[in-house]
Scaffold this motif. Structure first.
Motif: not given
Length: 325
Positions: A249-271
């Motif tokens: 879990l990653y909380a208190h973000l200013s904005k997102y760089n991903c969406r629900a259902g998206q597959r991500v890799k280690r090191g990807d910027i998610i927010g």
């Protein structure tokens, strides 16, 4: 010479010789022979049912019973050896294989539990050697169950070994914010002072202070299950399900760089770091969950920090200071 018997004749005042009739003699002799035969038969039956008189068949049965007892004793010794071997395999399974693949060990009580069916052994009861046979049968059943559980465990380990690369990629193994972007590691995992109530409260993650807009990285491969602000106190937050029981879990973000259902890799910027929700200042609140339970994220930073950096961050994380959320 047979004794001569007399009786007194009161009319003639004289003793007269008793004459025994032949049929009476024959009757007495026959009665004696019958009584003797009956006594002998009863004595024979009594002797047959005492431990002092064994027939050849009884002696054969006794030898067979003694051989069976010996075989059961040998069987129990062999089961002792099997017990030792299984115990060694179970120890290696729990403390080596399952630890290596980050899988929960199988509890001892589950491995060595018997069968709950109370009527399972009723057919073995009521005999002279019931206890011996009963105990041996129960041991065999427990060993059989142990072997079945161990076989299933090794099958599971084999599957994990085949998926080792996927497992290693899924484990959250890096910091979500790079060291060069950090102002400081504000608060670690454990009981900390709540910034709003000033009371001691369990802090279930780690707080990383950084400028608003600092990139936040996915710590392992997975699928984004949440990217919203619907959870109370977390503000804008992202939840990633990595598989194998892991979730971050990653909380208190200013904005997102991903969406629900998206597959991500280690090191990807998610927010990006922010201060949304219940927050005292710009920071990232980061949590790691394993099998539904929150765990200390400090145990997972082996992917992108050195041993010296780990010691430094460990000292900071263990300080009982105030959290930022």
């Amino acid at each position: 010479m047979a004794k001569v018997k007399y009786y007194y004749d009161s009319e003639n005042l004289a003793y007269r010789k008793i004459k025994t009739k032949k049929r009476w003699k024959f009757g007495f002799a026959a009665l004696f022979l019958v009584a003797s035969a009956l006594f002998g038969f009863i004595s024979f039956v009594v002797l047959l049912n005492t431990p002092y008189f064994d027939t050849p068949k009884d002696r054969l049965l006794i030898r067979e019973i003694e051989n069976l007892k010996l075989n059961y004793a040998v069987l129990n010794k062999k089961m002792d050896q099997v017990d030792d071997v299984i115990e060694a395999i179970e120890d290696r399974d729990n403390n080596l294989y399952r630890t290596y693949f980050n899988t929960a060990p199988i509890p001892e009580e589950e491995r060595k539990s018997g069968f709950k069916d109370v009527n399972r052994y009723t057919a073995l009861e009521g005999y002279d050697n019931t206890q011996l046979v009963l105990n041996t049968t129960k041991r065999i059943d427990v060993l059989s169950k142990q072997l079945a559980i161990q076989s299933e465990s090794l099958d599971q380990i084999l599957k994990l070994a085949k998926k080792k690369d996927k497992l290693l990629a899924a484990i959250p193994a890096i910091q979500p914010v790079r060291n060069e972007n950090l102002k400081r590691m504000a608060s670690g995992f454990g009981y900390r002072t709540d910034p709003f109530t000033k009371a001691k409260k369990m802090h279930e993650g780690m707080d990383f202070t950084a400028k608003i807009g600092t990139p936040v990285f996915a710590t392992g491969d997975g699928v984004v299950s949440q990217a919203d602000n619907k959870a109370s106190g977390f503000g804008n937050h992202v939840v990633i399900r990595h598989g194998y029981g892991y979730e971050t879990l990653y909380a208190h973000l200013s904005k997102y760089n991903c969406r629900a259902g998206q597959r991500v890799k280690r090191g990807d910027i998610i927010g990006y770091v922010g201060s949304t929700g219940r927050s005292e200042g710009p920071h990232l609140h980061y949590e790691v969950h394993k099998d539904g339970k929150v765990v200390n994220p400090l145990n997972f930073y082996y992917g992108n920090i050195s041993a010296v950096e780990y010691v430094a961050i460990s000292k900071l994380a263990n300080q009982e200071n105030q959290s930022l959320d």
